[in-house]
Scaffold this active site. Structure first.
Site, PDB file in Angstrom:
ATOM      1  N   CYS A 238      13.563  10.588   6.560  1.00  0.00           N
ATOM      2  CA  CYS A 238      13.411  10.188   7.946  1.00  0.00           C
ATOM      3  C   CYS A 238      14.575  10.519   8.881  1.00  0.00           C
ATOM      4  O   CYS A 238      14.588  10.912  10.000  1.00  0.00           O
ATOM      5  CB  CYS A 238      12.918   8.862   8.178  1.00  0.00           C
ATOM      6  SG  CYS A 238      13.945   7.629   7.172  1.00  0.00           S
TER       7      CYS A 238
ATOM      8  N   GLU B   8       9.361  16.821  14.622  1.00  0.00           N
ATOM      9  CA  GLU B   8       9.911  16.672  13.235  1.00  0.00           C
ATOM     10  C   GLU B   8       9.262  17.798  12.306  1.00  0.00           C
ATOM     11  O   GLU B   8       8.220  18.207  12.418  1.00  0.00           O
ATOM     12  CB  GLU B   8       9.215  15.258  13.076  1.00  0.00           C
ATOM     13  CG  GLU B   8       9.938  15.019  11.590  1.00  0.00           C
ATOM     14  CD  GLU B   8       9.567  13.439  11.269  1.00  0.00           C
ATOM     15  OE1 GLU B   8      10.164  12.625  10.783  1.00  0.00           O
ATOM     16  OE2 GLU B   8       8.270  13.254  11.284  1.00  0.00           O
TER      17      GLU B   8
ATOM     18  N   GLU C 237       9.040   1.749  11.074  1.00  0.00           N
ATOM     19  CA  GLU C 237      10.098   2.670  10.721  1.00  0.00           C
ATOM     20  C   GLU C 237       9.251   4.190  10.990  1.00  0.00           C
ATOM     21  O   GLU C 237       8.412   4.444   9.980  1.00  0.00           O
ATOM     22  CB  GLU C 237      10.935   2.500   9.778  1.00  0.00           C
ATOM     23  CG  GLU C 237      11.353   1.087   9.549  1.00  0.00           C
ATOM     24  CD  GLU C 237      12.352   0.921  10.416  1.00  0.00           C
ATOM     25  OE1 GLU C 237      13.092   1.955  11.022  1.00  0.00           O
ATOM     26  OE2 GLU C 237      12.939  -0.177  10.607  1.00  0.00           O
TER      27      GLU C 237
ATOM     28  N   LYS D  60       0.830  -1.250  -0.111  1.00  0.00           N
ATOM     29  CA  LYS D  60       0.067  -0.278   0.167  1.00  0.00           C
ATOM     30  C   LYS D  60       0.789   1.392   0.105  1.00  0.00           C
ATOM     31  O   LYS D  60       1.347   1.736   1.039  1.00  0.00           O
ATOM     32  CB  LYS D  60      -0.855  -0.068   1.177  1.00  0.00           C
ATOM     33  CG  LYS D  60      -2.355   0.558   1.122  1.00  0.00           C
ATOM     34  CD  LYS D  60      -2.136   2.138   0.680  1.00  0.00           C
ATOM     35  CE  LYS D  60      -1.971   3.084   2.021  1.00  0.00           C
ATOM     36  NZ  LYS D  60      -2.026   4.265   1.590  1.00  0.00           N
TER      37      LYS D  60
HETATM   38  P1  NAD Z   1       1.974   8.725   6.992  1.00  0.00           P
HETATM   39  O1  NAD Z   1       1.952   8.245   8.248  1.00  0.00           O
HETATM   40  O2  NAD Z   1       0.892   9.974   7.116  1.00  0.00           O
HETATM   41  O3  NAD Z   1       1.488   7.803   5.948  1.00  0.00           O
HETATM   42  C1  NAD Z   1       2.435   6.482   5.664  1.00  0.00           C
HETATM   43  C2  NAD Z   1       1.640   5.622   5.348  1.00  0.00           C
HETATM   44  O4  NAD Z   1       0.614   5.158   6.011  1.00  0.00           O
HETATM   45  C3  NAD Z   1       0.529   6.261   3.855  1.00  0.00           C
HETATM   46  O5  NAD Z   1       0.759   5.175   3.185  1.00  0.00           O
HETATM   47  C4  NAD Z   1      -0.482   6.418   4.510  1.00  0.00           C
HETATM   48  O6  NAD Z   1      -1.559   6.302   3.625  1.00  0.00           O
HETATM   49  C5  NAD Z   1      -0.699   5.097   5.531  1.00  0.00           C
HETATM   50  N1  NAD Z   1      -1.698   5.158   6.561  1.00  0.00           N
HETATM   51  C6  NAD Z   1      -2.035   6.537   7.125  1.00  0.00           C
HETATM   52  N2  NAD Z   1      -2.975   6.326   8.135  1.00  0.00           N
HETATM   53  C7  NAD Z   1      -2.900   4.981   8.268  1.00  0.00           C
HETATM   54  C8  NAD Z   1      -3.753   4.170   9.215  1.00  0.00           C
HETATM   55  N3  NAD Z   1      -4.431   4.782  10.219  1.00  0.00           N
HETATM   56  N4  NAD Z   1      -3.640   2.812   9.032  1.00  0.00           N
HETATM   57  C9  NAD Z   1      -2.462   2.315   8.096  1.00  0.00           C
HETATM   58  N5  NAD Z   1      -1.977   2.888   7.278  1.00  0.00           N
HETATM   59  C10 NAD Z   1      -2.209   4.338   7.279  1.00  0.00           C
HETATM   60  O7  NAD Z   1       3.217   9.414   6.867  1.00  0.00           O
HETATM   61  P2  NAD Z   1       3.943  10.474   5.483  1.00  0.00           P
HETATM   62  O8  NAD Z   1       3.476  11.547   5.672  1.00  0.00           O
HETATM   63  O9  NAD Z   1       3.452   9.574   4.160  1.00  0.00           O
HETATM   64  O10 NAD Z   1       5.602  10.276   5.694  1.00  0.00           O
HETATM   65  C11 NAD Z   1       6.174  11.016   6.470  1.00  0.00           C
HETATM   66  C12 NAD Z   1       6.820  10.489   7.661  1.00  0.00           C
HETATM   67  O11 NAD Z   1       7.439   9.177   7.305  1.00  0.00           O
HETATM   68  C13 NAD Z   1       7.637  11.340   8.462  1.00  0.00           C
HETATM   69  O12 NAD Z   1       6.871  11.463   9.669  1.00  0.00           O
HETATM   70  C14 NAD Z   1       8.947  10.449   8.410  1.00  0.00           C
HETATM   71  O13 NAD Z   1       9.560  10.577   9.437  1.00  0.00           O
HETATM   72  C15 NAD Z   1       8.266   9.063   8.193  1.00  0.00           C
HETATM   73  N6  NAD Z   1       9.510   8.216   7.772  1.00  0.00           N
HETATM   74  C16 NAD Z   1      10.221   7.226   8.446  1.00  0.00           C
HETATM   75  C17 NAD Z   1      11.174   6.712   7.854  1.00  0.00           C
HETATM   76  C18 NAD Z   1      11.848   5.709   8.614  1.00  0.00           C
HETATM   77  O14 NAD Z   1      12.394   4.735   7.965  1.00  0.00           O
HETATM   78  N7  NAD Z   1      11.868   5.800  10.016  1.00  0.00           N
HETATM   79  C19 NAD Z   1      11.513   6.877   6.541  1.00  0.00           C
HETATM   80  C20 NAD Z   1      10.722   7.845   5.920  1.00  0.00           C
HETATM   81  C21 NAD Z   1       9.677   8.282   6.101  1.00  0.00           C
END
Ligand code: NAD
Length: 489
Positions: free
Chosen positions: A282, A380, A245, A173
């Site tokens: 991230c 962040e 992550e 997804k």
């Molecule tokens: P997000 O948490 O909004 O979304 C991530 C994914 O989760 C998307 O595919 C989204 O559709 C899905 N999602 C949202 N709500 C959900 C739910 N309730 N249940 C299941 N899936 C759900 O994050 P984003 O805005 O896409 O990405 C940015 C964030 O990602 C930042 O906080 C960043 O730090 C983090 N990030 C972490 C790493 C790491 O390896 N630690 C790497 C890249 C990004």
């Protein structure tokens, strides 16, 4: 550039039947594709197909599975131009960085193709004569892989490749902002049993449906800490395995021994760590702590280097920093800059649209004179913003770096051996980079301490995340044991 908007479910490309999705180009704000996400029924159909496919996939000999994973790596490399162009169009990351991302994605498949052939269980000394005691590794079953928008293919590969190597079927997804590069992968899975890899699209509700589906045995997630916690809570209800992550607030420390040419290089490395992918990594450097004896010189080198960066069209090969992914992410980062300035900080450069009328551009911003309570030093940012703070000692630098609820990575610049060893021990983060900002290595684990996550991706740890461990006690004879009933005998 041809764009695939159909989902891959049970080996067939099908139109989504869920909510409408409009994918926008962050550099132009023009829509580039309209699609529909997966409906609840399509999520259920995908997980059911995955259950069936997983049996077939895990019964294929490991050496043959390895070949199929190597073929995926080759297919990715052959399609570098196409995939990088799609990623740039939907995510705004510079084309050069996206070409690199396709290469790293292929590299993860090659790495796990080989680990697929070295799934190490063990035979242990038995507690009884004649017994054979074995520890074996088995796939979880069906894995849901939920991915953000900043590295759509790489972060998918860090889940998909090890999960497949371990014998799982995977329902993927991608983010609702960047589904097209993932949907474009469909032909790469043609040679596998239908349903082994399925590609959905949609927003958080599709991810949540996947997490709630009792047929999904494990969830691998990269994204925000808020979403990660929601997934962990939902998964806990049925004890589904999770590998998470999440967010970060990475510090970068410049030590007192760094001077002259080395200080200039440290400033350039720090700027890359802070502004790579417009700060939407991230492990972006989001706080810079510089020994006070080097502070003035470091700040002026950092600002001069920042001023030299080219901010603009991500398809232009000379662009260093492209637009941010969305108006919402841009507004969030800019709010932190504005709040810091209102609290007395000085904005030395950046924080503008850089002359671009359209596109979510935010020129790299450098802040000094910050109050310790500033949001930009605690929450962040996920944007091209670098707050720089002087410190009086290494103790202060360590305390400040560790004084966060996040613990993803920390960067250090020093050539002092004792300092290197001390910081590698004392910093509370999943990765410590010394003079080598933000490099990845497929063979080593990646993940976070504290609220930056749970579990690890990459390395052997990244394979184990998708395995169950079984202990088999085998006695070839049926023989009465003398510790059974009746005790009186
Ligand atoms: P997000 O948490 O909004 O979304 C991530 C994914 O989760 C998307 O595919 C989204 O559709 C899905 N999602 C949202 N709500 C959900 C739910 N309730 N249940 C299941 N899936 C759900 O994050 P984003 O805005 O896409 O990405 C940015 C964030 O990602 C930042 O906080 C960043 O730090 C983090 N990030 C972490 C790493 C790491 O390896 N630690 C790497 C890249 C990004």
């Amino acid at each position: 550039m041809s764009l695939e908007t159909r989902l891959l479910i049970d080996g067939a490309l099908v139109a989504g039947e869920g909510a409408a999705l409009v994918v926008e180009n962050p550099a132009t704000e023009a829509p580039i594709a309209e699609a529909r996400g997966a409906s609840a029924e399509q999520v259920a159909a995908a997980t059911q197909a995955a259950v069936v496919a997983q049996r077939a996939w895990s019964n294929i000999a490991a050496a043959e599975r390895a070949e199929l994973l190597h073929d995926i790596a080759s297919g990715l490399r052959e399609r570098t131009d196409d995939l990088a162009a799609i990623m740039t169009a939907e995510g705004g990351k510079p084309l050069l960085e996206n070409r690199d991302e396709v290469g790293w994605t292929a590299s993860a498949f090659d790495f796990y193709a080989e680990l697929a052939r070295v799934q190490i269980g063990r035979v242990i000394p038995p507690v009884e004569t004649h017994q054979l005691a074995m520890v074996v590794k088995e796939p979880l079953g069906v894995v849901g892989a939920i991915v953000p928008w900043n590295y759509p293919l790489l972060l998918l590969a860090w889940k998909l490749a090890p999960a497949l190597a371990a014998g799982n079927a995977v329902v993927c997804k991608p983010s609702e902002l960047t589904p097209l590069s993932t949907l474009a992968l469909a032909p790469l899975f043609d040679a596998m049993p239908p349903g082994t890899v399925q590609l959905l699209a949609g927003a958080g509700d599709v991810g949540a449906a996947l997490v709630a589906d009792p047929r999904v045995d494990g969830i691998a997630f990269t994204g925000s800490t808020v979403t990660g916690k929601a997934i962990a809570t939902a998964a806990l209800d049925r004890m589904a395995r999770v590998n998470l992550e999440m967010g970060g607030k990475d510090a970068l420390i410049v030590c007192s021994d760094v001077s002259g040419e080395a200080l200039q290089i440290a400033a350039e490395g720090a700027a890359w760590a802070a502004f790579l992918n417009a700060g939407q990594v991230c492990t972006s450097t989001e706080r810079i702590y510089v020994d006070r004896s080097r502070y003035e010189e470091f700040v002026s080198a950092f600002v001069a280097h920042t001023a030299s960066l080219q901010v603009g069209d991500p398809t232009d090969p000379s662009t260093d920093v492209g637009p941010m992914v969305s108006a919402q992410q841009r507004a969030k980062a800019l709010l932190q800059v504005d709040e810091a300035v209102a609290a007395g900080a000085e904005l030395l450069i950046g924080g503008t649209r850089g002359g671009h009328e359209l596109g979510h551009y935010l020129t790299p911003a450098v802040l000094t004179g910050l109050p310790p309570s500033a949001t930009v030093l605690r929450e962040e940012t996920f944007g091209p913003v670098a707050p720089i703070v002087p410190v009086d000692s290494l103790d202060d630098a360590v305390a400040l770096a560790n004084g966060s609820r996040y613990g993803l990575g920390v960067n250090v610049f020093t050539t002092d051996l004792a300092t290197s060893l001390r910081l590698s021990r004392e910093l509370k983060a999943g990765t410590v980079w010394i003079n080598d900002p933000l490099t990845d290595n497929d063979a080593g684990p990646f993940g976070g301490f504290k609220q930056s996550g749970l579990g690890r991706e990459l390395g052997p740890e990244g394979l184990e995340a998708f395995q169950e461990t079984k202990h088999v006690h085998l006695d070839p004879r049926i023989e009465r044991k003398d510790w059974w009933y009746p005790y009186g005998a």
